[in-house]
Write a protein that holds these residues in place. Structure first.
Motif, short mmCIF file in Angstrom:
data_model
loop_
_atom_site.label_atom_id
_atom_site.label_comp_id
_atom_site.label_asym_id
_atom_site.label_seq_id
_atom_site.Cartn_x
_atom_site.Cartn_y
_atom_site.Cartn_z
N GLY A 10 4.32 75.41 22.48
CA GLY A 10 4.47 74.88 23.82
C GLY A 10 3.75 75.74 24.85
O GLY A 10 3.25 76.84 24.54
N THR A 35 9.02 71.37 24.28
CA THR A 35 9.03 71.42 22.82
C THR A 35 10.34 70.88 22.26
O THR A 35 10.42 70.55 21.08
CB THR A 35 8.82 72.86 22.32
OG1 THR A 35 9.72 73.72 22.99
CG2 THR A 35 7.40 73.30 22.58
N THR A 61 8.91 77.81 19.73
CA THR A 61 8.61 76.41 19.43
C THR A 61 9.12 76.03 18.05
O THR A 61 9.76 74.98 17.87
CB THR A 61 7.10 76.16 19.52
OG1 THR A 61 6.62 76.46 20.84
CG2 THR A 61 6.75 74.72 19.19
N THR A 198 1.86 71.76 22.28
CA THR A 198 2.79 70.99 21.45
C THR A 198 2.12 69.85 20.67
O THR A 198 2.80 69.11 19.97
CB THR A 198 4.01 70.42 22.22
OG1 THR A 198 3.61 69.31 23.04
CG2 THR A 198 4.70 71.49 23.04
#
Length: 290
Positions: A10, A35, A61, A198
């Motif tokens: 992210g 995320t 993440t 992402t």
């Protein structure tokens, strides 16, 4: 068959600052907390194992993806040094610089002026890595992390699906390393760069001329592989999300804060994916290398 899903971390606080961010360990920004939507998106994808770079933006993440997996959650390892981002050495934390004329000035001359433009192929910032160094490290990651799963899946004649949460340039290098292992010697028709925060990509690895039947005797070498990139730069999970207008990108991620995640209580409206684009794509402008 082995399926590998590569996930870029992210948005980090360094992404927002438009600085060189390789091994510098910045946390996710509040926009990086999107995320959580990534985790929800993959909640029905049953991963065999989840791997991640140890850098905060990737490990956090990966933890959010893991948290959304159904019980029992898959094993994980968020300490994989070989899938960290390219190391930019003394340029880490320094603003990007658009080169005025790289044909007449060397990278060292730029650095002596306190400027940090995109290195040309084979160049590196002092104490950093070149693209060639990153490619070598990516091949090491393929050998140490991915290939054991290829062999175990082929031996047992079962499908495995692993996730690697990494960084834009490293993911590109990992995909290129895998494609070099394709026994068909197919030349890639595109560059695998430009993943936003992402975004995810997917590669399927199969053994050539193998039909489903009894377990195989697999050696560590000389097993012809077919490597197929099926997806790249996918951002389906962002379609219904929109960051808040206040702009919290410079603030570190706090999982208790919900001000920009109305989506999770059903209040968000559908918006175009571009509204959720990262402020930094790969963390580097590759156009200068063409």
């Amino acid at each position: 068959m082995l399926t590998v899903t590569f996930i870029r971390h992210g948005q980090s606080t360094d992404n927002v600052r438009h600085v060189w961010a390789g091994w510098a360990d910045a946390p996710l920004s509040q926009r990086g907390s999107l995320t959580e939507a990534l985790g929800a998106y993959f909640s029905k994808t049953l991963f065999t194992k989840i791997y991640a770079s140890p850098l905060k933006r990737a490990a956090t993440t990966a933890a959010l993806v893991l948290a959304a997996q159904p019980a029992p959650q898959p094993p994980h390892d968020f300490t994989i040094e070989s899938i960290k981002e390219q190391n930019f050495g003394i340029a880490e934390g320094k603003p990007w610089c658009s080169p005025d004329n790289r044909s007449s000035k060397s990278l060292s001359e730029y650095m002596s002026e306190g400027k940090y433009p995109t290195p040309l192929p084979g160049e590196r910032f002092t104490d950093g890595e070149s693209d060639e160094d990153l490619a070598a490290r990516a091949m090491q990651a393929v050998d140490e992390v991915i290939m054991p799963h290829v062999r175990s899946a082929m031996r047992a004649r079962r499908a495995e699906h692993i996730a690697l949460v990494s960084h834009g340039l490293c993911i590109s290098a990992l995909i290129c390393a895998l494609l070099k292992m394709d026994s068909r010697n197919i030349t890639p028709t595109r560059e695998y760069t430009g993943m936003q925060n992402t975004a995810w990509a997917r590669v399927i690895i199969e053994m050539q001329d193998v039909a489903d039947a009894k377990p195989l005797e697999i050696t560590d070498e000389d097993n012809p592989l077919i490597v197929t990139v099926t997806d790249f730069g996918r951002t389906d999970h962002l379609v219904k999300l929109k960051p808040n207008a206040g702009g919290t990108g410079n603030i570190a991620y706090d999982p208790k804060q919900r001000d920009i995640r109305a989506f999770f209580n059903g209040a968000a409206k559908t918006v175009a994916t571009k509204d959720c684009d990262s402020d930094a794509r790969d963390g580097i402008n590759r156009e200068a290398k063409k």
